[in-house]
Design a protein around this motif. Structure first.
Motif, short mmCIF file in Angstrom:
data_model
loop_
_atom_site.label_atom_id
_atom_site.label_comp_id
_atom_site.label_asym_id
_atom_site.label_seq_id
_atom_site.Cartn_x
_atom_site.Cartn_y
_atom_site.Cartn_z
N GLN A 1 0.82 -1.20 0.00
CA GLN A 1 0.00 0.00 0.00
C GLN A 1 0.86 1.25 0.00
O GLN A 1 1.98 1.26 0.54
N ASP A 2 0.33 2.33 -0.58
CA ASP A 2 0.99 3.62 -0.54
C ASP A 2 0.67 4.29 0.79
O ASP A 2 -0.49 4.57 1.10
N GLU B 1 -1.14 7.89 0.68
CA GLU B 1 -2.52 7.76 0.21
C GLU B 1 -3.40 7.13 1.28
O GLU B 1 -4.52 7.61 1.55
N ASP C 1 8.02 10.30 2.99
CA ASP C 1 6.58 10.02 3.03
C ASP C 1 5.97 10.42 4.37
O ASP C 1 4.81 10.86 4.42
#
Length: 324
Positions: free
Chosen positions: A191-192, A195, A220
């Motif tokens: 998964q990102d 996001e 991130d």
């Protein structure tokens, strides 16, 4: 008494079980008969770095009975059940400052008590003392299946954080984290992160991040923070030299980026951390709400096997050493 000793070598410290004298408490000190001692990844790192100097006894947390009280000590008596944070704890006896001790209820096992001090003091210091967490704020914790990560999930949930978001690379471990207060899980391999956090927070970003990875995910993390968000870095398991920072985001979102470690704290600062944890978290501990699962216990001579178990990331929760 028997103790786990780290002997310096040019290649890094080597473990050896030795018989050494029982420590004598000085004025303002307490001697504890150790019944169990939590095992932590940080001890392995310190062992590898011990290339010079004198042999040292390993271990930073313990649980047991007060066996002797030095002069000028108030608040503790012989026979009291205690747990604490300190040094030289992988041994049959340890000497500690009174303010480094916390009471252990009669219905709590020694292994459960020994699994509490280091990770919960660290998690509380990161979330509350450094992160300034308030009820209703959102939290993201990476490396969440480790001891500190799991403790941080439990503390954040107990103090009213919402949502509590956590990430792990192991899907099977991520599923179990819901049992400990995780509201949203992120699979770090598929998964990102940015996001997923934005979806979980309605596009606002997260208020507090507890980071144990650093490295390439640091960028991130900064993108995932809400306005006035706080990032607390505890370790750099993903590397230290590769972190990037978008200073425009730092400026525009008025972010706070902090590092937290016990290595550069004074003794008084260390004791303050222990007492702050006791003040805020012992009521939850007594109520049974802050108990880290103990996956395995090891006898003192098997400390090398325990360290190998940690390095291979085979566990979820805590490993505990039994001195006898």
């Amino acid at each position: 008494m028997q103790a786990v000793r780290v002997l310096p070598t040019a290649e890094g410290g080597q473990l050896e079980i030795q018989d050494i004298p029982v420590p004598e408490p000085g004025p303002g000190e307490v001697r504890v008969r150790v019944r169990a001692s939590g095992i932590n990844y940080g001890e392995i790192k310190h062992m590898r770095e011990h290339r010079a100097g004198q042999p040292v006894t390993a271990g930073v947390e313990f649980a047991g009975e007060v066996e002797r009280v030095g002069e000028q000590v108030q608040g503790w008596r012989v026979g009291d059940r205690v747990m604490g944070h300190g040094r030289a704890c992988h041994a049959q006896y340890v000497v500690a400052a009174p303010l480094a001790l916390m009471p252990v209820p009669d219905d709590v096992s020694w292994t459960d008590a020994a699994a509490f001090p280091n990770v919960f003091i660290t998690a509380h210091d990161a979330l509350v003392s450094n992160g300034g967490l308030k009820a209703g704020e959102s939290v993201f914790i990476n490396g969440a299946s480790g001891g500190v990560g799991m403790a941080a999930i439990m503390v954040a949930s107990a103090l009213g954080a919402s949502p509590v978001i956590a990430a792990s690379r192991a899907a099977e471990k991520l599923e179990r984290l819901a049992e400990f207060g995780m509201d949203v899980g992120i699979n770090a391999t598929s998964q990102d992160q940015v996001e997923a956090i934005m979806v979980a927070t309605g596009g606002q970003g997260v208020d507090v991040i507890i980071d144990t990875l650093g490295g390439t995910v640091f960028e991130d993390h900064v993108k995932s923070l809400a306005v006035k968000g706080r990032l607390v870095n505890l370790a750099r398991l993903g590397g230290a030299q590769y972190a990037r920072l978008d200073i425009n985001l730092l400026w525009l979102n008025r972010l706070k980026l902090m590092g937290a470690t016990f290595r550069t704290r004074s003794e008084q600062e260390r004791l303050d951390c222990i007492q702050a944890c006791a003040r805020d978290l012992l009521p939850f501990f007594r109520a049974g709400k802050l108990r880290l699962p103990v996956e395995r216990t090891f006898p003192l001579p098997a400390i090398g096997e325990a360290y190998d178990y940690i390095v291979r990331s085979r566990h979820m929760g805590k490993l505990v050493l039994i001195p006898d």
